[in-house]
Design an enzyme around this catalytic site. Structure first.
Site, mmCIF file in Angstrom:
data_model
loop_
_atom_site.group_PDB
_atom_site.id
_atom_site.type_symbol
_atom_site.label_atom_id
_atom_site.label_comp_id
_atom_site.label_asym_id
_atom_site.label_seq_id
_atom_site.Cartn_x
_atom_site.Cartn_y
_atom_site.Cartn_z
ATOM 1 N N GLU A 208 0.829 -1.209 0.000
ATOM 2 C CA GLU A 208 0.000 0.000 0.000
ATOM 3 C C GLU A 208 0.863 1.258 0.000
ATOM 4 O O GLU A 208 0.735 2.129 0.857
ATOM 5 C CB GLU A 208 -0.977 -0.030 1.183
ATOM 6 C CG GLU A 208 -1.908 -1.236 1.118
ATOM 7 C CD GLU A 208 -2.994 -1.270 2.177
ATOM 8 O OE1 GLU A 208 -2.772 -0.759 3.283
ATOM 9 O OE2 GLU A 208 -4.069 -1.832 1.870
ATOM 10 N N GLU B 36 -12.713 -2.889 11.884
ATOM 11 C CA GLU B 36 -12.746 -2.136 10.623
ATOM 12 C C GLU B 36 -13.872 -2.598 9.703
ATOM 13 O O GLU B 36 -14.619 -1.791 9.167
ATOM 14 C CB GLU B 36 -11.389 -2.262 9.917
ATOM 15 C CG GLU B 36 -11.355 -1.575 8.568
ATOM 16 C CD GLU B 36 -9.982 -1.603 7.908
ATOM 17 O OE1 GLU B 36 -9.038 -2.187 8.480
ATOM 18 O OE2 GLU B 36 -9.853 -1.026 6.815
ATOM 19 N N ASP C 98 -8.366 -9.239 3.700
ATOM 20 C CA ASP C 98 -8.131 -8.197 4.691
ATOM 21 C C ASP C 98 -9.204 -8.172 5.765
ATOM 22 O O ASP C 98 -10.044 -7.276 5.758
ATOM 23 C CB ASP C 98 -8.064 -6.841 3.980
ATOM 24 C CG ASP C 98 -7.586 -5.735 4.894
ATOM 25 O OD1 ASP C 98 -7.053 -6.047 5.966
ATOM 26 O OD2 ASP C 98 -7.750 -4.555 4.531
HETATM 27 O O1 GCW Z 1 -6.966 -3.202 6.622
HETATM 28 C C1 GCW Z 1 -6.195 -2.387 5.816
HETATM 29 C C2 GCW Z 1 -6.523 -1.033 6.278
HETATM 30 C C3 GCW Z 1 -5.363 -0.070 6.253
HETATM 31 C C4 GCW Z 1 -4.171 -0.732 6.923
HETATM 32 C C5 GCW Z 1 -3.805 -1.973 6.124
HETATM 33 C C6 GCW Z 1 -2.659 -2.762 6.748
HETATM 34 C C7 GCW Z 1 -2.525 0.204 8.360
HETATM 35 O O2 GCW Z 1 -7.620 -0.539 5.565
HETATM 36 O O3 GCW Z 1 -5.776 1.079 6.936
HETATM 37 O O4 GCW Z 1 -3.071 0.120 7.088
HETATM 38 O O5 GCW Z 1 -4.902 -2.837 6.050
HETATM 39 O O6 GCW Z 1 -2.949 -3.746 7.404
HETATM 40 O O7 GCW Z 1 -1.522 -2.406 6.566
#
Ligand code: GCW
Length: 685
Positions: free
Chosen positions: A292, A399, A371
């Site tokens: 990311e 989340e 995720d």
């Molecule tokens: O779950 C996703 C999130 C990001 C997060 C990323 C990660 C810290 O939306 O906000 O960043 O994963 O785990 O690195």
């Protein structure tokens, strides 16, 4: 006391009178704790506080056996208390291990003794005994050695220096505010108490997305970081920092972050030396690299083993470890591209590197391949890495599971993941034996999870979300505990031992995950949420995005074909039976059907329903059951402490109405796409 939930599961509610209370009063009036050590002294304070609050008596500190002839005695084996020496045999001392403890009621010696090798073990033992009492357990026949199953039991904070918390749903950070350390000693100490009482022994205090100023936590800000470590240490917790892989370039010291560059290696070695000079028991680094948009070794044509090993080499002389995250995937995907599959990414990147990491590197693998969705299969990396230290990463922060506005008790989900049989080494190779290190005999192993706390008075925003934080720690300590047992412990420690409260709250917690799943994520489809903040229904929120998170719904059908013959081949990343089971439409479990297969809405599930009817039914039932959660909580009005009652009522009310929004948007969307009527003839718009 109406503290708004601040004391959480250390509120020590007063216990009902009766036989057990008499038993406790009889034994707990006197206490011996001979070690001068800060941790044992903290255990003593905790003990005295708990006993006074639960039993209404003082636990008087005595040097030798109390006049009543009964006392609670705790300390390290080498701490010099003769009672500890005589209650525990050599064999016990030998098997307790660095963090375990032994506890025994000795009628002959008139004591309940807790002995451990380390002060932290003593503290865990004291929390254990307090928990037994808080749960109205017998304490007259204790005789056990209790050892944490997982070595690393870690919490990852996603707190930023400006005070915001990435994916935080409980206010702001209590470590930082406006690019300063809060130095809120009391709050940080109470946090350490809570964490330690749940069994946590490692905390990374800053976000894995390391921004400019946080990059300097390992240099300029070390004194402030060290004072947090001082507080953690008392409670047996090691402090970790997330670091920026491009750290060396940050202030122009070195003009590259290439892990094979000698200048870069030296920079990290010097930096590590500086960190250990300030914090001698520093845990190590957590790293999100090439993920990311974070920097990483790929920029230099190096792989993740090169990157991780370079940091590991710097930490090695001091006994530090590198926790390297496997959340690496292409986040700039083209939604038109049906070949690339984000679910494959972690395995594709890391499987070829198995065996290439240094001994003080641990790979941190998210529980699922995507995720933290409410429903995903278990990551196929578990089972694939035979020669690599690894920890699993869970997300306590909700989340994708209601953002702490919906109740969603996650322990059952985590249990399911830990029990998942990978077939990696014969018939019984569950994930729990991979992450506890026993399957492959790893040097380091354990569990990490993203924290759900903030500076809200009750820590977690939703009071019932405290159960996830507590439950995570307990499960990391001992994965054999059931979700029911953990819920019941948490309930007694938080609300007291009233059986009516216990049965209502326990039902709410245990049903909550299934309920949340039913109105948000049918048959393994995730991501039907609003982009960025990730809250609330939006079926196509991520459908035409770059994030690799699609459901491919059209007027005929829905789901992602991840099979070998016609799909992305993801199913082949699993071993043996798992691979076959997921790949075949006939054997794929309903709850993951649309994760692995694209099917028509008229496809008939094992349950006997069609896919479309399942979507309608679960959404209507889910919304109804969400409303029932509110109704059952309301039955506790006047029984549960008012300040706590009100908070939960307000959240459950919000959940009930938001669940209807989910129900209507999802059912309407699929009705319009498919044109197929609901056999139940309910209102769909
Ligand atoms: O779950 C996703 C999130 C990001 C997060 C990323 C990660 C810290 O939306 O906000 O960043 O994963 O785990 O690195």
């Amino acid at each position: 006391i109406a503290d708004g939930g601040y004391a959480a599961w250390l509120s020590y509610p007063s216990l009902p009178s009766g036989r057990l209370q008499d038993q406790y009063v009889k034994w707990c009036g006197a206490v011996q704790a001979t070690d001068e050590d800060d941790t044992v002294q903290a255990a003593l304070r905790e003990w005295q506080r708990g006993i006074e609050s639960m039993l209404g008596i003082q636990a008087v500190k005595v040097r030798e056996q109390a006049p009543t002839g009964l006392s609670v005695v705790f300390g390290t084996f080498q701490g010099g208390n003769p009672l500890i020496g005589s209650v525990f045999g050599e064999e016990t001392v030998r098997i307790v291990g660095p963090e375990g403890f032994a506890i025994r009621t000795s009628q002959e010696q008139g004591c309940i003794a807790i002995g451990a090798v380390s002060p932290a073990g003593v503290l865990y033992g004291v929390f254990h005994l307090l928990r037994l009492i808080g749960n109205l357990e017998e304490i007259e026949g204790l005789d056990e050695v209790i050892i944490p199953v997982n070595g690393l039991r870690m919490i990852n904070h996603w707190d930023n220096f400006d005070g915001s918390v990435e994916r935080g749903y409980a206010g702001r950070s209590f470590f930082y505010d406006n690019n300063h350390f809060t130095n809120d000693v009391e709050r940080i100490r109470d946090y350490a108490r809570l964490m330690s009482s749940a069994g946590i022994n490692a905390i990374a205090i800053n976000n894995v997305n390391v921004h400019a100023l946080e990059t300097l936590f390992i240099s300029k800000y070390l004194p402030e970081v060290a004072s947090i470590a001082d507080q953690f240490r008392v409670y047996g917790i090691k402090l970790f920092l997330s670091v920026n892989f491009a750290g060396p370039m940050h202030e122009g010291e070195v003009c590259t972050a290439d892990p094979l560059d000698l200048g870069v290696r030296k920079w990290w070695q010097d930096t590590a030396a500086g960190v250990y000079a300030a914090i001698p028991d520093f845990g190590g680094f957590v790293v999100k690299a090439d993920s990311e948009n974070r920097p990483g070794p790929f920029t230099y044509g190096r792989d993740h083993a090169d990157g991780a090993n370079m940091l590991a080499e710097a930490l090695e002389p001091f006994g530090g470890i590198v926790i390297w995250r496997c959340f690496v995937y292409n986040c700039k995907q083209d939604w038109r591209d049906r070949k690339t599959d984000r679910a494959r990414a972690a395995y594709d990147h890391f499987k070829p590197l198995d065996g290439k990491f240094k001994d003080n590197v641990i790979l941190q693998i998210k529980n699922g391949p995507m995720d933290f969705q409410v429903r995903e299969p278990v990551s196929p990396l578990f089972g694939a890495l035979e020669r690599t230290n690894q920890v699993i990463e869970f997300q306590i922060a909700q989340e994708y599971t209601g953002q702490q506005r919906h109740v969603c008790y996650l322990v059952p989900q985590w249990k399911e993941v830990l029990e998942f049989n990978t077939y990696a080494q014969g018939a019984a190779s569950p994930v729990k034996h991979i992450v506890d290190g026993s399957l492959w005999g790893n040097r380091h192993s354990g569990i990490a999870a993203v924290s759900n706390v903030g500076n809200d008075r009750n820590w977690t925003g939703h009071l019932l979300a405290q159960a996830n934080l507590y439950g995570y720690g307990r499960l990391a300590w001992n994965p054999e505990l059931t979700a029911e047992e953990i819920a019941s412990e948490w309930i007694s420690l938080t609300f007291g031992t009233d059986p009516d409260v216990s049965s209502v709250v326990s039902r709410i917690l245990l049903d909550s995950l299934e309920i949340y799943e039913s109105y948000t994520a049918p048959l393994g489809v995730g991501w039907m949420i609003n982009p960025e903040h990730h809250y609330g229904p939006n079926v196509d929120g991520y459908e035409y995005s770059q994030w690799g998170t699609y459901h491919y719904a059209d007027h005929q059908g829905i789901g992602v074909d991840r099979t070998v013959k016609t799909g992305t081949g993801y199913s082949a990343q699993y071993i043996g039976l798992n691979s076959e089971r997921y790949d075949s439409l006939e054997t794929c479990p309903d709850e993951l059907l649309l994760f692995f297969h694209h099917v028509p809405y008229t496809h008939v599930l094992h349950s006997g329903k069609t896919v479309i009817q399942h979507i309608y039914d679960t959404h209507f039932e889910g919304a109804e059951r969400a409303a029932e959660l509110l109704a059952s909580w309301s039955s506790l009005k006047g029984t549960v402490r008012e300040d706590l009652y009100m908070q939960v009522e307000e959240r459950l009310r919000g959940q009930a109405s938001h669940a209807k929004e989910w129900r209507d948007q999802i059912s309407t969307y699929f009705y319009r796409k498919s044109g197929i009527e609901d056999t139940g003839k309910r209102t769909i718009y």
